[in-house]
Design a protein around this motif. Structure first.
Motif, PDB file in Angstrom:
ATOM      1  N   LEU A  42      31.540  -5.878 -24.593  1.00 26.37           N
ATOM      2  CA  LEU A  42      31.994  -6.251 -23.255  1.00 26.37           C
ATOM      3  C   LEU A  42      33.322  -5.577 -22.916  1.00 26.37           C
ATOM      4  N   TYR A  43      34.171  -5.389 -23.932  1.00 25.12           N
ATOM      5  CA  TYR A  43      35.436  -4.706 -23.674  1.00 25.12           C
ATOM      6  C   TYR A  43      35.209  -3.223 -23.374  1.00 25.12           C
ATOM      7  N   LEU A  44      34.194  -2.636 -23.979  1.00 26.97           N
ATOM      8  CA  LEU A  44      33.858  -1.254 -23.625  1.00 26.97           C
ATOM      9  C   LEU A  44      33.455  -1.182 -22.156  1.00 26.97           C
ATOM     10  N   ALA A  45      32.651  -2.164 -21.715  1.00 27.21           N
ATOM     11  CA  ALA A  45      32.263  -2.220 -20.304  1.00 27.21           C
ATOM     12  C   ALA A  45      33.486  -2.447 -19.418  1.00 27.21           C
ATOM     13  N   ASN A  46      34.423  -3.250 -19.899  1.00 29.96           N
ATOM     14  CA  ASN A  46      35.663  -3.495 -19.162  1.00 29.96           C
ATOM     15  C   ASN A  46      36.457  -2.209 -18.980  1.00 29.96           C
ATOM     16  N   TRP A  47      36.530  -1.380 -20.029  1.00 28.84           N
ATOM     17  CA  TRP A  47      37.280  -0.126 -19.926  1.00 28.84           C
ATOM     18  C   TRP A  47      36.601   0.851 -18.974  1.00 28.84           C
ATOM     19  N   ILE A  48      35.281   0.873 -19.005  1.00 31.28           N
ATOM     20  CA  ILE A  48      34.544   1.734 -18.076  1.00 31.28           C
ATOM     21  C   ILE A  48      34.809   1.299 -16.641  1.00 31.28           C
ATOM     22  N   ARG A  49      34.762  -0.011 -16.426  1.00 28.21           N
ATOM     23  CA  ARG A  49      35.005  -0.552 -15.089  1.00 28.21           C
ATOM     24  C   ARG A  49      36.427  -0.247 -14.613  1.00 28.21           C
ATOM     25  N   ARG A  50      37.396  -0.373 -15.492  1.00 25.10           N
ATOM     26  CA  ARG A  50      38.786  -0.103 -15.126  1.00 25.10           C
ATOM     27  C   ARG A  50      38.988   1.385 -14.811  1.00 25.10           C
ATOM     28  N   TYR A  51      38.288   2.226 -15.533  1.00 25.63           N
ATOM     29  CA  TYR A  51      38.400   3.661 -15.249  1.00 25.63           C
ATOM     30  C   TYR A  51      37.827   3.981 -13.872  1.00 25.63           C
ATOM     31  N   MET A  83      42.070  -7.507 -14.429  1.00 24.75           N
ATOM     32  CA  MET A  83      41.061  -8.474 -14.860  1.00 24.75           C
ATOM     33  C   MET A  83      39.745  -8.205 -14.132  1.00 24.75           C
ATOM     34  N   ASN A  84      38.656  -8.269 -14.854  1.00 27.91           N
ATOM     35  CA  ASN A  84      37.328  -8.193 -14.263  1.00 27.91           C
ATOM     36  C   ASN A  84      36.384  -9.053 -15.096  1.00 27.91           C
ATOM     37  N   VAL A  85      35.146  -9.172 -14.642  1.00 28.68           N
ATOM     38  CA  VAL A  85      34.215 -10.096 -15.288  1.00 28.68           C
ATOM     39  C   VAL A  85      33.948  -9.711 -16.743  1.00 28.68           C
ATOM     40  N   PHE A  86      33.938  -8.411 -17.045  1.00 24.93           N
ATOM     41  CA  PHE A  86      33.682  -7.969 -18.416  1.00 24.93           C
ATOM     42  C   PHE A  86      34.832  -8.372 -19.344  1.00 24.93           C
ATOM     43  N   ARG A  87      36.058  -8.260 -18.850  1.00 25.88           N
ATOM     44  CA  ARG A  87      37.226  -8.658 -19.642  1.00 25.88           C
ATOM     45  C   ARG A  87      37.190 -10.157 -19.933  1.00 25.88           C
ATOM     46  N   ILE A  88      36.891 -10.958 -18.914  1.00 22.09           N
ATOM     47  CA  ILE A  88      36.869 -12.405 -19.092  1.00 22.09           C
ATOM     48  C   ILE A  88      35.745 -12.818 -20.037  1.00 22.09           C
ATOM     49  N   LEU A  89      34.551 -12.250 -19.839  1.00 22.31           N
ATOM     50  CA  LEU A  89      33.430 -12.574 -20.723  1.00 22.31           C
ATOM     51  C   LEU A  89      33.705 -12.113 -22.150  1.00 22.31           C
ATOM     52  N   GLY A  90      34.385 -10.974 -22.290  1.00 19.01           N
ATOM     53  CA  GLY A  90      34.751 -10.493 -23.620  1.00 19.01           C
ATOM     54  C   GLY A  90      35.699 -11.445 -24.310  1.00 19.01           C
ATOM     55  N   ASP A  91      36.712 -11.926 -23.589  1.00 22.91           N
ATOM     56  CA  ASP A  91      37.657 -12.884 -24.160  1.00 22.91           C
ATOM     57  C   ASP A  91      36.948 -14.175 -24.559  1.00 22.91           C
ATOM     58  N   LEU A  92      36.043 -14.648 -23.708  1.00 23.02           N
ATOM     59  CA  LEU A  92      35.326 -15.891 -24.002  1.00 23.02           C
ATOM     60  C   LEU A  92      34.395 -15.726 -25.202  1.00 23.02           C
ATOM     61  N   SER A  93      33.769 -14.558 -25.311  1.00 24.14           N
ATOM     62  CA  SER A  93      32.907 -14.287 -26.467  1.00 24.14           C
ATOM     63  C   SER A  93      33.725 -14.264 -27.746  1.00 24.14           C
ATOM     64  N   HIS A  94      34.913 -13.655 -27.676  1.00 27.14           N
ATOM     65  CA  HIS A  94      35.810 -13.604 -28.832  1.00 27.14           C
ATOM     66  C   HIS A  94      36.244 -15.007 -29.231  1.00 27.14           C
ATOM     67  N   LEU A  95      36.619 -15.797 -28.242  1.00 24.49           N
ATOM     68  CA  LEU A  95      37.052 -17.171 -28.503  1.00 24.49           C
ATOM     69  C   LEU A  95      35.914 -18.000 -29.080  1.00 24.49           C
ATOM     70  N   LEU A  96      34.711 -17.834 -28.544  1.00 24.07           N
ATOM     71  CA  LEU A  96      33.555 -18.580 -29.043  1.00 24.07           C
ATOM     72  C   LEU A  96      33.277 -18.238 -30.505  1.00 24.07           C
TER      73      LEU A  96
END
Length: 216
Positions: free
Chosen positions: A161-170, A1-14
């Motif tokens: 945001l999920y693309l940013a999440n994958w970059i961060r995880r890498y 979990m990181n901030v990009f993943r959480i923001l991505g999930d919240l954007s999807h939910l919104l």
């Protein structure tokens, strides 16, 4: 979990809540592609079958259940409660053009030839193209309400945001999921033209409508 993943999930939910709220308040689903919503419901269903076999976290479980609930409530509103307002004449994208190649690719390119893994892979590939019936409907009618453009914007933002999440995880975990990343890039590309219109046209319904209209 990181901030990009959480923001991505919240954007999807919104995005999903905005769409549901629009339908409920207006008692109308005109301008919304029921076919795209069916595809998204199928995406969540095939992806979240591990709800019954694999517990990751309370956050993960709750979000999966909420996404499934929102997806099926949206489909019910379009084809059930408010079906008389559904613009079926313009929601004409041929789903078999998406489903057949996605099913075939899921069997050919996956990490493990098991039922759950193939279904998960199918959901990833399908999500990358599930928005196409909605974009096709907008280009066909030349109309997009403000709330619909907001819905599409937040869906596109979720993918970015999920693309940013994958970059961060890498960078931090040396983790790389080729299937998810490639599919996510493809999906984001589909939103690029819409992102440009959304920003340059001032997020205005009339302006976006005019920009999306195709000459005949």
């Amino acid at each position: 979990m990181n901030v990009f993943r959480i923001l991505g999930d919240l954007s999807h939910l919104l995005a999903m809540i905005l769409l549901l709220g629009k339908i409920w308040r207006s008692k109308c689903c005109a301008g919304i592609s029921g076919k795209s919503q069916i595809l998204f419901a199928l995406v969540f269903t095939t992806r979240y079958l591990d709800l019954f076999t694999n517990f990751i976290s309370i956050y993960n479980t709750v979000m999966k259940m909420v996404f499934l609930l929102c997806a099926y409530v949206t489909v019910y509103m379009i084809y059930g409660k408010f079906r008389k307002t559904f613009d079926s004449e313009n929601d004409t994208f041929r789903l078999e053009f998406l489903l057949v190649p996605v099913i075939g690719l899921s069997f050919l390119e996956n990490y493990s030839f098991t039922p759950l893994e193939i279904l998960w892979t199918f959901s990833i590939y399908l999500e990358s193209v599930a928005i196409l019936p909605q974009l096709f409907m907008i280009s066909k009618t030349g109309e997009a309400e403000t709330i619909t453009t907001h819905y599409l914007f937040f869906l596109g933002l979720y993918r970015a945001l999920y693309l940013a999440n994958w970059i961060r995880r890498y960078q931090t975990e040396n983790f790389y999921d080729q299937i998810a990343v490639v599919s996510g890039v493809v999906q984001t590309i589909f939103y690029c033209d819409f992102f440009y219109l959304y920003v340059t046209k001032g997020r205005c319904s009339n302006s976006v409508t005019g920009a999306l209209r195709r000459p005949t």
